[in-house]
Design a protein around this motif. Structure first.
Motif, short mmCIF file in Angstrom:
data_model
loop_
_atom_site.label_atom_id
_atom_site.label_comp_id
_atom_site.label_asym_id
_atom_site.label_seq_id
_atom_site.Cartn_x
_atom_site.Cartn_y
_atom_site.Cartn_z
N PHE A 1 0.77 -20.88 12.64
CA PHE A 1 -0.66 -21.01 11.91
C PHE A 1 -1.68 -21.67 12.76
N PRO B 1 -5.34 -22.94 12.93
CA PRO B 1 -6.46 -23.59 11.88
C PRO B 1 -7.61 -23.15 12.39
N TYR C 1 -1.88 -16.00 4.92
CA TYR C 1 -1.57 -16.92 3.93
C TYR C 1 -2.68 -17.91 3.39
N ASP C 2 -3.59 -17.95 4.17
CA ASP C 2 -4.84 -18.64 3.59
C ASP C 2 -5.22 -18.21 2.36
N VAL D 1 -0.18 -24.89 15.15
CA VAL D 1 0.22 -26.15 14.53
C VAL D 1 1.25 -26.01 13.54
N PRO D 2 1.87 -27.11 13.54
CA PRO D 2 2.97 -26.96 12.41
C PRO D 2 2.41 -26.96 11.08
N ASN D 3 2.91 -26.25 10.19
CA ASN D 3 2.42 -25.98 8.92
C ASN D 3 3.69 -25.43 7.91
N PRO D 4 4.27 -26.21 6.99
CA PRO D 4 5.35 -26.08 6.30
C PRO D 4 5.03 -25.02 5.22
N GLY D 5 3.92 -24.90 4.73
CA GLY D 5 3.30 -24.01 3.67
C GLY D 5 3.35 -22.73 4.29
N PHE D 6 2.74 -22.55 5.55
CA PHE D 6 2.78 -21.41 6.33
C PHE D 6 4.02 -20.86 6.76
N ASP D 7 4.87 -21.64 6.99
CA ASP D 7 6.37 -21.11 7.27
C ASP D 7 7.08 -20.70 5.99
N THR E 1 -2.00 -15.92 9.43
CA THR E 1 -2.66 -17.23 9.02
C THR E 1 -3.87 -16.85 7.92
#
Length: 420
Positions: free
Chosen positions: A83, A85, A170-171, A48-54, A167
């Motif tokens: 990402f 979830p 990043y988490d 799913v889109p996740n700017p923070g992950f990008d 993921t």
């Protein structure tokens, strides 16, 4: 441990299993189905889109390049990565539960697992013989690890490993560790052993038939087929089985020595003498009245005695090779499960010793009868292994509801009497 997993075993060292937090038992339940729990439901691992992950990935690319990962490899690896979830949810919501030793061994060496294992050993007998000949690790142990880790390759995991590890890194809950695994995974891609779209595994990044994490893959995986790739993901398990043997061999496996045997403890045995690290000669144990459950004399050498269910349950004499199995997964139940399954695959029978009744007062035979009678009454328990898992509890609830009883889902002697 390639499919649904929960934290149950507790290996703590940062070896092959640390990424998984010791989650082997839940996989056993998922693999065996039956009363121990049905196979985990299918889950979509859609990014799913996740700017923070990008943003994290953009920063990570510089760190990875500094550790020798080529830009083209990074481009290819992250072209379809994203990402997940569902991975974060799994990591944060690992079910905490404890299986008894009796349940663990029932699942590890279930009739279904033993039957399939013997079939697979027949199918890949020449490979296992060659692996044993080269590395000195007994073929039944290698096959038992295969059976516990992925139900003999039938549940290797379907999660994109790059996405899962990125993921989790990043988490941040175990960010440094998972980033190290991600870099190792990229090195595997860079070596050409696998393509990104085929690098699938568990939600926590363990891969292939025997569920290697990437750093352990780099350290131990071998190209046994000679095709230039260390392919533990292939339908052909040859490289994976050889890699497992290489791991155990380099961890100290001694060719030809036993791993464990079931023993009978004498009445009044001093339980303070039992436990890992309390080794003594088998002659000393024999002098204390410890006997092989199958009869005959004890093997020579130094061994410890384990009585995981106390004086009333089965006893085990464990040798140096048992400690090597613990290097693969630092959990005593796991090593007992591997050792017992290996014995069953070699033609051995069920444990001779009996476990004491559980907290409800039910023996394994009682629980198996309960499952048989529920199934006969139309309430599917998924098997009759004596392990009270999700399907058995659901069957009990349905029976209780139909009879107008308090719906608890709990087994009991009173419930068994009612079914009789």
């Amino acid at each position: 441990m390639g499919s649904a997993m929960a934290k149950t075993l507790g290996g703590q060292s940062f070896g092959r299993r640390a990424v998984l937090g010791g989650m082997g038992l839940a996989l056993l339940s998922a693999c065996v189905g039956g009363g121990g729990g049905a196979s985990a439901p299918a889950q979509s691992w859609r990014a799913v889109p996740n700017p923070g992950f990008d943003a994290w990935v953009a920063a990570f690319r510089d760190r990875a390049a500094g550790r020798g990962i080529a830009p083209g490899v990074l481009d290819q690896a992250f072209r379809h990565a994203g990402f997940l979830p569902g991975v974060v949810e799994r990591d944060r919501n690992q079910t905490e539960f404890t299986r008894t030793v009796e349940d663990y061994l029932s699942i590890a060496a279930s009739d279904e697992r033993v039957s399939l294992g013997r079939q697979m050993m027949g199918r890949y007998g020449s490979v296992l013989a060659a692996v044993e000949g080269h590395y000195g690790v007994d073929r039944h142990i290698v096959a038992a690890v295969w059976g516990l880790e992925s139900f003999f390759g039938t549940r290797r995991g379907d999660v994109p490993v790059i996405s899962a590890l990125a993921t989790l890194a990043y988490d941040g809950r175990r960010g440094e560790f998972f980033e190290s695994q991600l870099v190792a995974a990229l090195k595997i891609l860079q070596a050409g052993d696998i393509a990104p779209d085929r690098m699938l595994g568990s939600w926590a990044g363990a891969m292939g038939h025997t569920q290697f994490i990437p750093t352990s893959y780099l350290a131990y995986a071998v190209d046994f087929t000679g095709d230039g790739r260390r392919d533990i993901w292939s339908d052909d398990p040859s490289d994976a089985l050889a890699s497992t043997a290489a791991y155990l061999s380099r961890s100290g496996w001694v060719r030809g020595e036993p791993w464990l045997i079931e023993v009978l403890l004498p009445a009044g045995f001093n339980m303070g003498l039992a436990g890992r690290g309390k080794g003594r000669s088998t002659a000393d144990w024999a002098a204390m009245g410890v006997r092989a459950a199958a009869g005959g004399s004890l093997p020579g050498g130094t061994a410890s005695v384990l009585a995981p269910a106390g004086a009333g349950g089965p006893g085990f004499m464990v040798f140096r090779n048992f400690n090597v199995i613990l290097r693969y997964n630092n959990a005593e139940n796991y090593a007992l499960g591997v050792g017992h399954l290996a014995d069953r695959l070699a033609g051995g029978g069920a444990l001779r010793g009996s476990f004491p009744p559980d907290a409800t007062g039910m023996s394994k035979a009682d629980r198996q009868e309960l499952q048989r009678r529920l199934t006969a009454a139309g309430y599917d328990t998924g098997g009759t292994d004596g392990v009270i898992g999700a399907k058995t509890r659901a069957a009990i609830e349905a029976f209780q509801r139909a009879r107008g009883l308090a719906v608890t889902g709990e087994p009991s002697l009173a419930l068994l009497a009612l079914l009789r």
